[in-house]
Design an enzyme around this catalytic site. Structure first.
Site, PDB file in Angstrom:
ATOM      1  N   ASP A 102      33.346  50.593  42.257  1.00 10.29           N
ATOM      2  CA  ASP A 102      33.567  49.364  41.456  1.00 10.29           C
ATOM      3  C   ASP A 102      32.570  48.572  41.330  1.00 10.29           C
ATOM      4  OD1 ASP A 102      35.208  47.495  40.507  1.00 10.29           O
ATOM      5  OD2 ASP A 102      35.943  46.746  42.244  1.00 10.29           O
TER       6      ASP A 102
ATOM      7  N   LYS B 242      29.922  42.622  39.279  1.00 13.69           N
ATOM      8  CA  LYS B 242      29.699  41.970  40.417  1.00 13.69           C
ATOM      9  C   LYS B 242      28.282  41.582  40.721  1.00 13.69           C
ATOM     10  CE  LYS B 242      33.225  44.680  42.942  1.00 13.69           C
ATOM     11  NZ  LYS B 242      34.102  43.611  43.560  1.00 13.69           N
TER      12      LYS B 242
ATOM     13  N   ASP C   4      35.710  51.693  47.609  1.00 10.43           N
ATOM     14  CA  ASP C   4      36.933  51.295  46.814  1.00 10.43           C
ATOM     15  C   ASP C   4      37.882  52.138  46.681  1.00 10.43           C
ATOM     16  OD1 ASP C   4      37.970  48.752  46.240  1.00 10.43           O
ATOM     17  OD2 ASP C   4      37.365  48.748  44.249  1.00 10.43           O
TER      18      ASP C   4
ATOM     19  N   GLU D  60      40.796  44.945  39.412  1.00  9.64           N
ATOM     20  CA  GLU D  60      41.107  46.375  38.564  1.00  9.64           C
ATOM     21  C   GLU D  60      41.918  47.190  39.558  1.00  9.64           C
ATOM     22  OE1 GLU D  60      38.377  46.144  40.540  1.00  9.64           O
ATOM     23  OE2 GLU D  60      38.686  47.929  41.957  1.00  9.64           O
TER      24      GLU D  60
ATOM     25  N   ARG E  59      44.997  46.527  41.464  1.00 15.17           N
ATOM     26  CA  ARG E  59      46.167  46.101  41.082  1.00 15.17           C
ATOM     27  C   ARG E  59      46.675  46.894  39.710  1.00 15.17           C
ATOM     28  NH1 ARG E  59      44.725  39.970  41.463  1.00 15.17           N
ATOM     29  NH2 ARG E  59      43.130  41.124  42.721  1.00 15.17           N
TER      30      ARG E  59
END
Ligand code: MN
Ligand code: ZN
Length: 503
Positions: free
Chosen positions: A275, A282, A293, A354, A356
């Site tokens: 991620d 990020k 992740d 992302e 969810r």
């Protein structure tokens, strides 16, 4: 490390572990050794701070009057301290204290303890399990490791009355440990090794245990209308996958549907193999850890391995949504609107929220296809859950009190504890979008809760729980979990199944 169970009888060489209770009250085997050594063992104890309390231990080298290399004496504490969990912790302590045994074999003499609620065989079983869980290492990429830096212990023998019984009980626990190890491996592997396709291939390895494994690619998911999941992976060069695992160890029959004896239970995992945050990139510091992740899907795979390995009498479905979240010319943009499989539209405020999106489609698909008794999803969903709970509890969200209580209880029993967080209309409102049915981020406040509300919009009325496991990377060793990937969730969900759903 090979674990065996044998009848009592102290060996004359190697490393021996014996125990003492509070006040350094020696166990029967310890008394024998003390006599053999002409009282040298009790002298060593008196010369130390060892008092027989739980968590205490003392290692004595070359005990006088014996040919033993080493004697480790461990504290059992009071009779009331002798519980399943404490004995697992003791096993971890024994492993850590003897793993450098030069000759590679360690014998633990487990005596009956008067007033204890557990038999010697029960204690031996849990010690073995704890030692096994602690023995995990992820060192496959260290090509220059010297033998001296590696644990030398190869054989752990537990001696106890009723050893055949202990061996039988351990068989199932060993299978659970196998599942935990697989999860730890998957989570430890970097993003260039584990990506959607290879994660799916890892799930495929469960076929040899009798698990049915089906892998859906992007074309199939597109047909199903999984716009939420696919949007996350569209910036990646790796194809997104949805993996469906089925273990049918329970009653046979038409599986889906309420009231059917064969109705399965379902576990769903977030499998974001790396991620970056996507276009909502990020910050650079600590980005490497985002390989974890996919921890939710890693736990679901490990759980399926454990359940199939011990031939659990249950019908269970494991579904994992596997994607890589990358920034790219084709990546999803903040502000994009996608349609999930449920038909609901989602405004993607932040491409770093992302997980969810992936779970929305995975949950809806699982619910629609299998009509399970319940769904539990695991996900490294929000950093906010660690702000609230640190690493000491995972966050639990549920639309069903019974399921939440069962999960909480299972967590206490296996030392993977959960803390229930709220859901409610006021929180749900926070994810309403001005131009779509919902948005994927509501802001910083209540960040873990609004993420859970988002998931709840994709489960209809099916009993469901979401476990936010963002804290699954341990910075330090604990008795049964060495630093690194904890494998959190496997033991918890295995226990949930064992307590309530096996026929
Ligand atoms: Mn993210
Ligand atoms: Zn994520």
């Amino acid at each position: 490390m090979k674990i065996t169970f044998a009848k009592p009888g102290l060996p004359s060489t190697g490393v021996v572990v014996v125990s003492a209770g509070t006040g350094s009250k020696l166990s029967a085997s310890a008394v024998k050794l003390d006599k053999k050594s002409g009282g040298a063992l009790s002298r060593a104890i008196r010369a130390s701070n060892f008092e027989g309390k739980k968590g205490q231990s003392l290692n004595v080298m070359a005990l006088a009057g014996t040919k033993l290399d080493e004697v480790m004496i461990v504290g059992l504490g009071k009779a009331g301290d002798i519980t399943e969990l404490e004995m697992q912790h003791l096993g971890g302590l024994i492993y850590a204290g003897t793993k450098q045994a030069k000759k590679g074999s360690v014998t633990v003499a487990v005596d009956e303890i008067s007033d204890a609620k557990m038999t010697a065989a029960g204690i031996a079983t849990e010690i073995a399990y704890g030692a096994q869980l602690r023995s995990y290492r992820f060192d496959k990429y260290k090509t220059k490791q010297k033998a001296v830096d590696k644990p030398s212990i190869k054989f752990l023998t537990l001696q106890c009355a009723g050893f055949a019984n202990a061996r039988k009980r351990y068989a199932a626990l060993g299978k659970i440990a196998d599942g935990v190890f697989m999860t730890r491996d998957l989570v430890s592997e970097p993003g260039n090794v584990i990506y959607p396709d290879t994660l799916a291939k890892q799930a495929k390895t469960l076929e040899k245990l009798g698990v049915k494994v089906q892998v859906l690619g992007e074309a199939q998911m597109k047909k199903l209308g999984m716009g939420a999941l696919l949007g996350v992976g569209q910036g990646s060069a790796r194809e997104s996958k949805l993996v469906v695992m089925q273990w049918n160890g329970g009653p046979k029959g038409k599986g889906a549907g309420k009231g059917n004896a064969a109705q399965p239970i379902a576990f769903v995992g977030k499998g974001v193999t790396f991620d970056t945050g996507g276009i909502s990139l990020k910050p650079r510091d600590g980005l490497d850890i985002l390989k974890i992740d996919m921890g939710g899907s890693g736990a679901v795979i490990g759980l399926m391995k454990a359940l199939a390995g011990r031939k659990a009498q249950v019908n269970v479905v494991g579904v994992i949504g596997c994607v890589e979240n990358m920034p790219d010319g084709n990546a999803q943009r903040p502000g994009d609107i996608v349609t999930s499989m449920s038909g609901q539209t989602i405004e993607v405020i932040d491409t770093d929220a992302e997980g969810r999106l992936v779970l929305a489609d995975a949950l809806h698909y699982t619910n629609q296809r299998f009509k399970p008794k319940f769904m539990v999803n695991l996900a490294t969903l929000t950093g906010a859950i660690m702000v609230a709970l640190a690493h000491h509890n995972a966050g639990l969200f549920s639309n069903n009190d019974q399921l939440a209580e069962r999960l909480t209880q299972a967590g206490l029993e296996v030392d993977e504890t959960l803390w229930r967080m709220p859901l409610g209309e006021a929180y749900d409102k926070m994810i309403d979008s001005k131009i779509a049915d919902m948005k994927n981020l509501a802001g910083r406040l209540g960040g873990s809760i609004t993420a859970a509300q988002f998931l709840q919009r994709h489960v209809d009325n099916t009993p469901w729980a979401h476990i936010d496991i963002s804290g699954i990377w341990a910075e330090t060793d604990t008795p049964t979990v060495p630093e690194g990937a904890t494998g959190f969730g496997v033991r918890l969900l295995d226990r949930l199944v064992k307590n309530h759903y096996e026929s």
